[in-house]
Write an enzyme that holds these catalytic residues in place. Structure first.
Site, PDB file in Angstrom:
ATOM      1  N   LYS A  22       0.820  -1.215   0.000  1.00  0.00           N
ATOM      2  CA  LYS A  22       0.000   0.000   0.000  1.00  0.00           C
ATOM      3  C   LYS A  22       0.858   1.271   0.000  1.00  0.00           C
ATOM      4  O   LYS A  22       0.438   2.312  -0.483  1.00  0.00           O
ATOM      5  CB  LYS A  22      -0.964  -0.020   1.178  1.00  0.00           C
TER       6      LYS A  22
HETATM    7  C1  PLP Z   1      -4.453  -4.474   1.148  1.00  0.00           C
HETATM    8  C2  PLP Z   1      -3.732  -5.762   1.061  1.00  0.00           C
HETATM    9  C3  PLP Z   1      -4.123  -6.773   0.160  1.00  0.00           C
HETATM   10  C4  PLP Z   1      -5.340  -6.644  -0.732  1.00  0.00           C
HETATM   11  O1  PLP Z   1      -5.189  -5.665  -1.712  1.00  0.00           O
HETATM   12  P1  PLP Z   1      -6.475  -5.062  -2.499  1.00  0.00           P
HETATM   13  O2  PLP Z   1      -5.950  -3.938  -3.265  1.00  0.00           O
HETATM   14  O3  PLP Z   1      -7.433  -4.635  -1.411  1.00  0.00           O
HETATM   15  O4  PLP Z   1      -7.035  -6.159  -3.322  1.00  0.00           O
HETATM   16  C5  PLP Z   1      -3.370  -7.941   0.104  1.00  0.00           C
HETATM   17  N1  PLP Z   1      -2.308  -8.122   0.913  1.00  0.00           N
HETATM   18  C6  PLP Z   1      -1.896  -7.180   1.790  1.00  0.00           C
HETATM   19  C7  PLP Z   1      -0.730  -7.462   2.656  1.00  0.00           C
HETATM   20  C8  PLP Z   1      -2.591  -5.972   1.898  1.00  0.00           C
HETATM   21  O5  PLP Z   1      -2.185  -5.047   2.787  1.00  0.00           O
END
Ligand code: PLP
Length: 477
Positions: A120
């Site tokens: 993120k």
């Molecule tokens: C947010 C997240 C996801 C999922 O990603 P999306 O964009 O919501 O599909 C998967 N793995 C981790 C570690 C995350 O922080």
């Protein structure tokens, strides 16, 4: 480039007009009126670029109300090895998203070397710089109010810390996060970051955020905003690393490459869909899910049935524990030929009923035309994958990336390079990694002793009025 709503009810707006907002006024998601198209010659030129120049090439066509030189400066400031290295000094950190070969044709693209060790950060860090720029230019301020059970909240706080014009009020369930995640957030001492520990569960935190957003007067007076996964700025920032990953593994520009994406709210893989629509020769986009397999069911059967909270499992890949996949609407908009009325009718069945069923023809096109495939895995698969990747390749992966690896083994085909997107480092999900390997995951040097730093948070009851009173007191002084 102008932006419209997936439900057809918004006059076209510019990038900066939609950047700070949440949902479109008609309840839909904002989306580019069309996708910029890249030819094989364009791609060949992009193949040699470093991450910053590539990011500018990919993002600039989506942004026509920030002067190119300013946008370039914001991107350059964001994607530096200093931000995406967490103290590591290997030469490949300049790549920002280094691609690691497990064996011939099988790769992991590292996306979690940012300040909070989850992918993120890739988008959120750019969003922090874009927000600060746009707010300063327009003389505005924003108070971000959000709820988190871990990854999103910390990524938002590390992106917005110290930014002019922005305050962050992040609600989390008191005492429910892992010690590492709690320390990550609550050791921040920046004057614009407020951790509100709510003496209840995560769902109550989310309900409080909803209640605050439903109070139109409060929302307007206190300039309440969000940085959740539907934010368009986050989605386009994520498009970039698909290009970077593609160029790292394709022998020749034009060759097919598969990507496996551990998915929850469909934000990450939606960016892959956009890269593919722009002309990047991605063959398959593999949506990897866990026990909360609403997306796997959708891609296999065309039936989208969001679950109630009572049917959601708490799993060992918790960032994929979703009831609804909020970004899915953007892909379905493309699937139904960008027909806003048709999309609105489908989502009416999501918002007011059990969900919807696509036609057989549409279901088939999801894989044939758009390249989507899905997989599902369980806690036992996760443990086995973490063990196998460690024993076979000497690489430690986290629980979400492990869901990706499980999926990769099911879909992989000889002759087509396959890239698994790493979404977090194992240190964030220590307990399961320990269960799989019988030892603690490695900890980046800059995180040693994190839990011993002084922490700061405000403990509040599960009551929207108490949270509003806190915000009021802070802003009004
Ligand atoms: C947010 C997240 C996801 C999922 O990603 P999306 O964009 O919501 O599909 C998967 N793995 C981790 C570690 C995350 O922080």
């Amino acid at each position: 480039m102008k932006y419209i709503s997936t439900r057809g009810g918004m006059p076209p707006k510019s990038f900066c007009e939609i950047l700070l907002g949440g949902l479109a006024p008609d309840g839909g998601l904002t989306i580019a009126e069309s996708y910029p198209q890249l030819s094989t010659a364009d791609l060949a030129e992009m193949a040699q670029l470093n991450y910053r120049d590539l990011a500018f090439k990919v993002i600039a066509p989506f942004v026509d109300d920030i002067p190119a030189a300013d946008l370039k400066a914001l991107i350059d400031k964001t994607y530096t090895a200093a931000v995406y290295c967490n103290g590591r000094t290997d030469s490949d950190m300049e790549a920002i998203t280094p691609v690691r070969e497990l064996e011939a044709g099988l790769y992991i693209q590292e996306l979690s070397n940012g300040p909070t060790l989850a992918f993120k950060d890739m988008a959120m860090q750019l969003l922090g710089n874009l927000f600060e720029y746009v707010l300063a230019r327009e003389g505005k301020e924003i108070n971000i109010v959000g709820a988190t059970s871990g990854d999103t909240g910390s990524a938002a706080e590390y992106a917005m810390r110290g930014k002019q014009g922005v305050n962050v009020f992040m609600l989390s369930p008191h005492g429910k996060m892992s010690p590492f995640q709690r320390a990550q957030m609550m050791s921040l001492q920046d004057a614009n970051i407020f951790n509100l520990a709510i003496t209840s569960m995560f769902d109550d935190c989310q309900d409080i955020v909803k209640a605050i957003n439903n109070d139109a007067e409060f929302k307007a007076k206190y300039k309440v905003g969000a940085v959740n996964s539907i934010n368009w700025g986050r989605v386009i920032a994520q498009v970039v690393y698909y290009f970077k990953g593609y160029f790292a593994v394709a022998k020749q520009v034009g060759d097919p490459v598969d990507f496996v994406v551990p998915s929850g709210n469909f934000g990450n893989v939606c960016a892959g869909h956009i890269a593919r629509q722009m002309g990047l020769p991605i063959r398959k986009l593999v949506v990897a899910t866990n026990e909360n397999d609403v997306l796997d069911e959708f891609f296999r059967t065309g039936s989208y049935r969001p679950r109630g909270l009572d049917q959601t499992f708490e799993t060992s890949s918790p960032s994929m524990d979703i009831t609804k996949a909020s970004n899915l609407e953007r892909f379905v908009f493309d699937l139904v030929g960008r027909d806003g009325a048709k999309l609105a009718a489908l989502w009416q069945q999501v918002d007011k009923g059990p969900g919807f069923q696509l036609s057989a023809e549409e279901t088939q096109r999801m894989s044939e035309q758009f390249g989507f495939v899905s997989t599902r895995s369980t806690h036992a698969d996760r443990l086995a994958s973490i063990r196998e990747v460690f024993e076979k390749y000497g690489v430690m992966i986290d629980t979400h990336t492990a869901d990706g690896y499980t999926g990769a083994k099911q879909v992989r085909e000889a002759g087509v390079p396959l890239v698994i997107l790493e979404t977090a480092l194992p240190i964030k999900f220590e307990a399961t990694v320990r269960e799989a390997l019988g030892r603690d995951p490695d900890r980046p040097a800059s995180f040693v002793g994190l839990e011993d730093l002084p922490q700061r948070c405000e403990v509040l009851p599960a009551d929207a009025e108490a949270v509003k009173a806190f915000i009021r007191k802070l802003i009004d002084g």
